[in-house]
Design a protein around this motif. Structure first.
Motif, short mmCIF file in Angstrom:
data_model
loop_
_atom_site.label_atom_id
_atom_site.label_comp_id
_atom_site.label_asym_id
_atom_site.label_seq_id
_atom_site.Cartn_x
_atom_site.Cartn_y
_atom_site.Cartn_z
N ARG A 1 0.63 -1.43 0.14
CA ARG A 1 -0.03 0.07 -0.12
C ARG A 1 0.87 1.09 -0.39
O ARG A 1 1.95 1.43 0.90
CB ARG A 1 -0.90 0.31 1.63
N PHE A 2 0.60 2.15 -1.14
CA PHE A 2 1.96 3.17 -1.04
C PHE A 2 0.26 5.28 -0.96
O PHE A 2 -0.86 4.32 -1.37
CB PHE A 2 1.90 3.73 -2.21
N TRP A 3 1.32 6.04 -0.28
CA TRP A 3 0.00 6.92 -0.48
C TRP A 3 1.30 8.38 -1.01
O TRP A 3 2.65 7.60 -0.84
CB TRP A 3 0.26 7.32 1.26
N ASN B 1 -3.91 15.77 4.99
CA ASN B 1 -4.95 15.30 5.15
C ASN B 1 -4.56 13.96 5.75
O ASN B 1 -5.19 12.69 4.95
CB ASN B 1 -5.92 16.04 3.88
N PRO B 2 -4.11 13.53 6.66
CA PRO B 2 -3.79 12.17 7.07
C PRO B 2 -5.07 11.22 6.85
O PRO B 2 -4.16 10.13 5.76
CB PRO B 2 -3.47 12.11 8.47
N GLU B 3 -6.49 10.99 6.88
CA GLU B 3 -7.23 10.43 7.18
C GLU B 3 -7.55 10.25 6.09
O GLU B 3 -8.18 9.24 5.56
CB GLU B 3 -8.33 10.99 8.21
N GLY B 4 -7.91 11.04 5.20
CA GLY B 4 -8.20 11.24 3.79
C GLY B 4 -7.27 10.84 2.34
O GLY B 4 -7.18 11.17 1.38
N GLU C 1 -5.17 9.09 0.00
CA GLU C 1 -5.40 8.12 -1.33
C GLU C 1 -4.48 7.35 -1.56
O GLU C 1 -2.96 7.92 -1.98
CB GLU C 1 -5.79 9.02 -2.42
N GLN C 2 -4.22 6.18 -1.31
CA GLN C 2 -3.57 5.02 -2.07
C GLN C 2 -3.50 5.34 -3.78
O GLN C 2 -4.53 5.83 -4.52
CB GLN C 2 -4.57 3.23 -1.94
N ARG D 1 -10.73 -1.45 -5.87
CA ARG D 1 -11.11 -2.53 -4.44
C ARG D 1 -12.54 -0.60 -4.00
O ARG D 1 -13.63 -1.16 -3.87
CB ARG D 1 -10.58 -2.15 -3.84
N GLN D 2 -12.22 0.27 -4.10
CA GLN D 2 -12.77 1.48 -3.97
C GLN D 2 -14.27 1.63 -5.01
O GLN D 2 -15.75 1.63 -4.95
CB GLN D 2 -12.20 2.66 -3.34
#
Length: 305
Positions: free
Chosen positions: A218-220, A228-231, A233-234, A241-242
């Motif tokens: 998994r990469f960000w 925006n840590p919680e948002g 996107e990978q 998947r989404q």
């Protein structure tokens, strides 16, 4: 679209057709792994193949195998085509060493439902979505029909590995994760989590399968995460998947992707390749049929007549 959904030849013995990779016997010490353009999600293979995906995975794996050979030997013998690799025949260890550095994915879902211990690792209350751990953690799973969370103690007790072998796998997994994290950080990419698979060759522990690819990791974007840590996107196949989740009907995921989603997936795979390796995928602009190119290169390598 020009894709490699699978590869088959009567000249080579098919050993295994996985979700993405097809393995063929060359001789007692060598196998050929062909990385197809198949895409799996939620434990099933979609009907839509993704152009260039196999070459991206194969090229990235080879890149990382070279970058980490000083840490642990690996199974690579030769890259014979953008989609194919000759590897040493090893005895696979049926354990996936999952290294995590952030609370996300399946671990986040478990955490939000009250779980605090994962494969024997206990994390504290009060963590937030996508929060970084103080240090990376190892959460092994078994390689069965469905991967199963398991503690190191139970891995040893159930006979999957010895304690000595597990300790070495955990040590090497963390070293590999450190190298990957450092190199990707220089490219503005966060290595969020990943899995490693190991095997034994003449009693020696070696790295097999793949390493730091969009299918295994998994990469960000570091900039995206900082904003925006919680948002965040990978940058991997989570996008697909989404989309599948958003288009689920009557409890079933779509079996095929739309042309627009397919093209976006292609763009993302090519982008992560270029950002990691530092140059575009060499075969991305080719108009030649992938199967024909692969066959020609296998003949050239003396593997097919």
């Amino acid at each position: 679209m020009n894709t490699l959904p699978q590869f088959a030849t009567p000249q080579l013995q098919l050993l295994h057709r996985g979700k993405v990779r097809d393995s063929f016997r060359i001789d007692d010490s060598t196998r050929l792994i062909v990385v197809s353009d198949r895409l799996s999600a939620f434990d099933s293979v979609l009907e839509t193949a993704i152009p260039n995906k196999g070459a991206v995975l194969n090229g990235l794996a080879n890149f990382w195998f070279e970058k980490t050979a000083h840490i642990i030997p690996n199974h690579v013998k030769d890259m014979v085509d953008a989609n194919a690799m000759l590897v040493k025949e090893a005895q696979p260890i049926k354990v996936e060493m999952v290294v995590r550095n952030y609370l996300t994915g399946s671990m986040l879902r478990g955490y939000q439902s009250g779980q605090r211990t994962f494969s024997g690792v206990t994390v504290p209350d009060g963590l937030t979505k996508h929060q970084q751990f103080p240090t990376p953690i190892v959460t092994p799973t078994t390689k069965e029909e469905s991967d199963r969370e398991i503690t190191p103690e139970n891995l040893v007790r159930e006979g999957w590995v010895s304690q000595e072998l597990y300790d070495k796998m955990a040590e090497k997994a963390l070293e590999l994760f450190k190298v990957g994290s450092d190199l990707l950080a220089a490219q503005g990419i966060i290595l969020v989590d990943t899995k490693y698979e190991f095997g034994l060759l003449d009693g020696e522990l070696i790295l097999i399968d793949e390493i730091h690819t969009p299918d295994s990791s998994r990469f960000w974007s570091a900039a995206d995460y900082a904003q925006n840590p919680e948002g965040a996107e990978q940058m991997d196949k989570e996008y697909i998947r989404q989309w599948l989740i958003a288009n689920k009907k009557d409890g079933a995921y779509p079996r095929a992707l739309t042309p627009e989603v397919t093209q976006e997936a292609v763009n993302r795979y090519l982008d992560i390749y270029q950002r990691v390796v530092g140059q575009p995928l060499a075969t991305a602009g080719d108009n030649e049929d992938v199967t024909e190119r692969l066959t020609r290169n296998l003949v050239k390598a003396g593997l097919l007549k």
